[in-house]
Enzyme design. Structure first.
Site, short mmCIF file in Angstrom:
data_model
loop_
_atom_site.label_atom_id
_atom_site.label_comp_id
_atom_site.label_asym_id
_atom_site.label_seq_id
_atom_site.Cartn_x
_atom_site.Cartn_y
_atom_site.Cartn_z
N ASN A 1 -13.00 -3.05 2.43
CA ASN A 1 -14.00 -1.99 2.61
C ASN A 1 -15.01 -2.00 1.48
OD1 ASN A 1 -12.80 -0.88 4.97
ND2 ASN A 1 -11.22 0.08 3.70
N GLN B 1 -14.40 3.33 1.61
CA GLN B 1 -13.75 2.73 0.43
C GLN B 1 -13.39 3.85 -0.54
OE1 GLN B 1 -16.18 0.07 -1.95
NE2 GLN B 1 -14.40 -0.80 -3.00
N SER B 2 -12.15 3.88 -0.99
CA SER B 2 -11.72 4.96 -1.89
C SER B 2 -11.43 4.46 -3.30
CB SER B 2 -10.49 5.67 -1.32
OG SER B 2 -9.43 4.77 -1.14
N HIS C 1 -7.12 -5.56 2.19
CA HIS C 1 -5.98 -5.03 2.92
C HIS C 1 -5.39 -6.15 3.78
CE1 HIS C 1 -6.88 -0.65 2.28
NE2 HIS C 1 -8.10 -1.12 2.11
N HIS D 1 -10.54 -5.15 -3.15
CA HIS D 1 -9.18 -5.43 -2.68
C HIS D 1 -9.24 -5.81 -1.22
CE1 HIS D 1 -10.07 -1.14 -2.31
NE2 HIS D 1 -9.32 -1.13 -1.22
N ASP E 1 0.85 -1.20 0.00
CA ASP E 1 0.00 0.00 0.00
C ASP E 1 0.88 1.24 0.00
OD1 ASP E 1 -3.23 0.53 0.93
OD2 ASP E 1 -1.81 2.20 1.07
N ILE E 2 0.46 2.24 -0.77
CA ILE E 2 1.26 3.46 -0.91
C ILE E 2 1.25 4.30 0.37
CG2 ILE E 2 -0.53 5.04 -1.78
CD1 ILE E 2 1.44 5.78 -4.04
P1 5GP Z 1 -9.78 1.61 0.31
O1 5GP Z 1 -9.83 2.95 1.01
O2 5GP Z 1 -10.50 1.69 -1.03
O3 5GP Z 1 -10.22 0.47 1.14
O4 5GP Z 1 -8.25 1.33 0.03
C1 5GP Z 1 -7.55 1.84 -1.05
C2 5GP Z 1 -6.09 1.75 -0.71
O5 5GP Z 1 -5.35 1.92 -1.88
C3 5GP Z 1 -5.62 2.82 0.29
O6 5GP Z 1 -5.06 2.18 1.44
C4 5GP Z 1 -4.57 3.61 -0.49
O7 5GP Z 1 -3.47 3.99 0.29
C5 5GP Z 1 -4.17 2.62 -1.58
N1 5GP Z 1 -3.75 3.23 -2.82
C6 5GP Z 1 -4.39 4.24 -3.50
N2 5GP Z 1 -3.71 4.54 -4.61
C7 5GP Z 1 -2.62 3.73 -4.64
C8 5GP Z 1 -1.53 3.59 -5.55
O8 5GP Z 1 -1.42 4.25 -6.58
N3 5GP Z 1 -0.60 2.64 -5.26
C9 5GP Z 1 -0.69 1.86 -4.14
N4 5GP Z 1 0.29 0.98 -3.95
N5 5GP Z 1 -1.70 1.97 -3.25
C10 5GP Z 1 -2.66 2.89 -3.50
#
Ligand code: 5GP
Ligand code: ZN
Length: 112
Positions: A85, A92-93, A100, A98, A29-30
């Site tokens: 999420n 969820q973003s 985690h 996915h 994760d970034i």
């Molecule tokens: P969500 O909030 O949808 O459950 O998780 C999305 C995750 O993707 C976040 O933890 C965010 O840090 C990660 N993420 C978003 N953009 C990138 C990216 O370009 N590269 C990587 N490695 N992770 C990303």
């Protein structure tokens, strides 16, 4: 489709890939929320658990099993937490399912 994870899978956006097979990738994760924070991402695009077909359920089940197999090599000998999420309340973003994978340290017991 303008999906950041589909672009990562295709290689159009760089990522730190720690595992890949025909069905999924695992990347770092970034913005890590734990000492080790990976994302297991199926190569097939679907938004979240509510969009899964029966075949997707088999795919995600196999992903979970593979995560368990790989855990020691990912520094997760002490245990790990899996989170997926869905939707606004869960923050969820990225609308591409996915999982985690969090670990490498003792985690808070507040949310789960
Ligand atoms: P969500 O909030 O949808 O459950 O998780 C999305 C995750 O993707 C976040 O933890 C965010 O840090 C990660 N993420 C978003 N953009 C990138 C990216 O370009 N590269 C990587 N490695 N992770 C990303
Ligand atoms: Zn996608």
């Amino acid at each position: 489709m303008d999906c950041i994870f589909c672009k990562i899978i295709k290689g159009d956006i760089p990522s730190a890939r720690v595992y890949e097979d025909e069905n999924m990738i695992i990347i770092k994760d970034i913005a890590p929320q734990a000492k080790y924070h990976y994302l297991a991402i199926p190569k097939k695009h679907f938004a979240d658990v509510t969009e899964m077909t029966a075949d997707d359920a088999v795919l995600v089940g196999n992903m979970l099993r593979k995560i368990g197999e790989l855990a020691p090599s990912l520094g997760l000998d002490g245990g790990f937490r899996l989170v997926s999420n869905k939707g606004a309340d869960a923050m969820q973003s990225v609308p591409h399912l996915h999982i985690h994978i969090l670990g490498g340290e003792k985690m808070s017991d507040k949310m789960c």
